[in-house]
Design an enzyme around this catalytic site. Structure first.
Site, PDB file in Angstrom:
ATOM      1  N   THR A 182      14.623  39.635  47.228  1.00 49.27           N
ATOM      2  CA  THR A 182      14.632  40.583  48.489  1.00 49.27           C
ATOM      3  C   THR A 182      16.006  41.426  48.065  1.00 49.27           C
ATOM      4  OG1 THR A 182      13.413  39.252  49.971  1.00 49.27           O
ATOM      5  CG2 THR A 182      14.465  41.263  50.621  1.00 49.27           C
ATOM      6  N   GLU A 185      26.481  31.223  48.643  1.00 46.53           N
ATOM      7  CA  GLU A 185      26.181  32.260  49.812  1.00 46.53           C
ATOM      8  C   GLU A 185      26.936  31.894  51.076  1.00 46.53           C
ATOM      9  OE1 GLU A 185      21.862  31.690  49.323  1.00 46.53           O
ATOM     10  OE2 GLU A 185      21.688  33.525  48.265  1.00 46.53           O
TER      11      GLU A 185
HETATM   12  O1  DER Z   1      18.708  31.244  47.546  1.00 52.96           O
HETATM   13  C1  DER Z   1      18.495  31.883  48.799  1.00 52.96           C
HETATM   14  O2  DER Z   1      18.967  31.722  49.744  1.00 52.96           O
HETATM   15  C2  DER Z   1      18.198  33.472  48.688  1.00 52.96           C
HETATM   16  O3  DER Z   1      18.360  34.000  49.572  1.00 52.96           O
HETATM   17  C3  DER Z   1      16.589  33.324  48.447  1.00 52.96           C
HETATM   18  O4  DER Z   1      15.962  32.160  48.740  1.00 52.96           O
HETATM   19  C4  DER Z   1      15.922  34.276  49.620  1.00 52.96           C
HETATM   20  O5  DER Z   1      14.604  34.372  49.071  1.00 52.96           O
HETATM   21  P1  DER Z   1      13.797  35.727  48.350  1.00 52.96           P
HETATM   22  O6  DER Z   1      13.741  35.824  47.011  1.00 52.96           O
HETATM   23  O7  DER Z   1      12.344  35.618  49.034  1.00 52.96           O
HETATM   24  O8  DER Z   1      14.466  36.918  48.873  1.00 52.96           O
END
Ligand code: DER
Length: 224
Positions: free
Chosen positions: A31, A105
């Site tokens: 995303t 993150e």
């Molecule tokens: O790893 C994470 O936390 C990422 O934000 C991810 O898992 C989010 O998922 P997405 O690829 O559906 O945006």
């Protein structure tokens, strides 16, 4: 398909929250990929921001687009971090780490004044049941897996398609906990926080301030 479209729409929508002079934590995942693409266009058009990346992939992607990047320890503060999420429950507690980036993150998120998650509508659930990622030190990870199994947490080391262990940007392994439902994420987090060898889990509790959920008829803005 629909989900991909919603990721693209919410990624582009969220760029409107990024204003001149801001230091922005840039999240990781599919995303966020759309947000970074759009942010690159805004920077080319004159938007003046500093990005703090949450993974090597995001760092490279942003730099390739000319987005000014600084290391987390080279900025005074982070005004806003925007990131994706794997699942968010009714209390706005989240699971992240599906992309194996949750350690960096969480470091960026917990050093940010504000946190925003951008998700397609499939991510919103009443109760969390997405596999909880753990970043673990390779040394002793099999013993750790056995301990987690005894605790009934149904752990599984994460492998790549070629059969090798997934390695995070910090060169650690990932263990995912497959639980049918997580009614008390706080209790689970407390259990995990004390276990030697677990660097960080993917339960993001009491962290997010704003959530943008993309629906077919447009974005829903939630103030957590
Ligand atoms: O790893 C994470 O936390 C990422 O934000 C991810 O898992 C989010 O998922 P997405 O690829 O559906 O945006």
């Amino acid at each position: 398909e629909i989900v991909k479209q919603q990721k693209a729409q919410v990624g582009r929508e969220a760029v409107n929250y990024i204003h001149d002079g801001m230091v922005i934590g840039i999240g990781s995942g599919s995303t966020m990929w759309y947000l970074v693409e759009e942010l690159g266009k805004r920077v080319k058009a004159g938007l003046n921001i500093i990005g703090v990346p949450t993974s090597n992939f995001t760092k490279k992607h942003a730099e390739k687009l000319g987005i000014p990047i600084k290391d987390i320890d080279d900025v005074d503060h982070i005004d806003l971090t925007i990131d994706g999420a794997d699942q968010i429950d009714a209390n706005y507690q989240g699971i992240k780490g599906g992309g194996a980036s949750h350690l960096m993150e969480k470091i960026v998120a917990t050093n940010s004044t504000k946190n925003m998650w951008i998700v397609d509508e499939t991510k919103m659930v009443p109760t969390l049941n997405y596999p909880v990622p753990l970043e673990v030190i390779p040394y002793g990870s099999k013993q750790l897996e056995k301990k987690l199994k005894k605790m009934g947490l149904n752990p599984r080391l994460r492998y790549k398609d070629n059969g090798e262990f997934v390695r995070t940007d910090s060169n650690n392994y990932i263990i995912d906990l497959y639980l049918p439902h997580i009614n008390n994420p706080t209790k689970l987090a407390e259990q995990l926080d004390t276990m030697v060898g677990i660097v960080e889990h993917g339960l993001f509790l009491d962290i997010v301030n704003t959530i943008i959920v993309q629906h077919p008829d447009g974005p829903q803005i939630i103030e957590a």
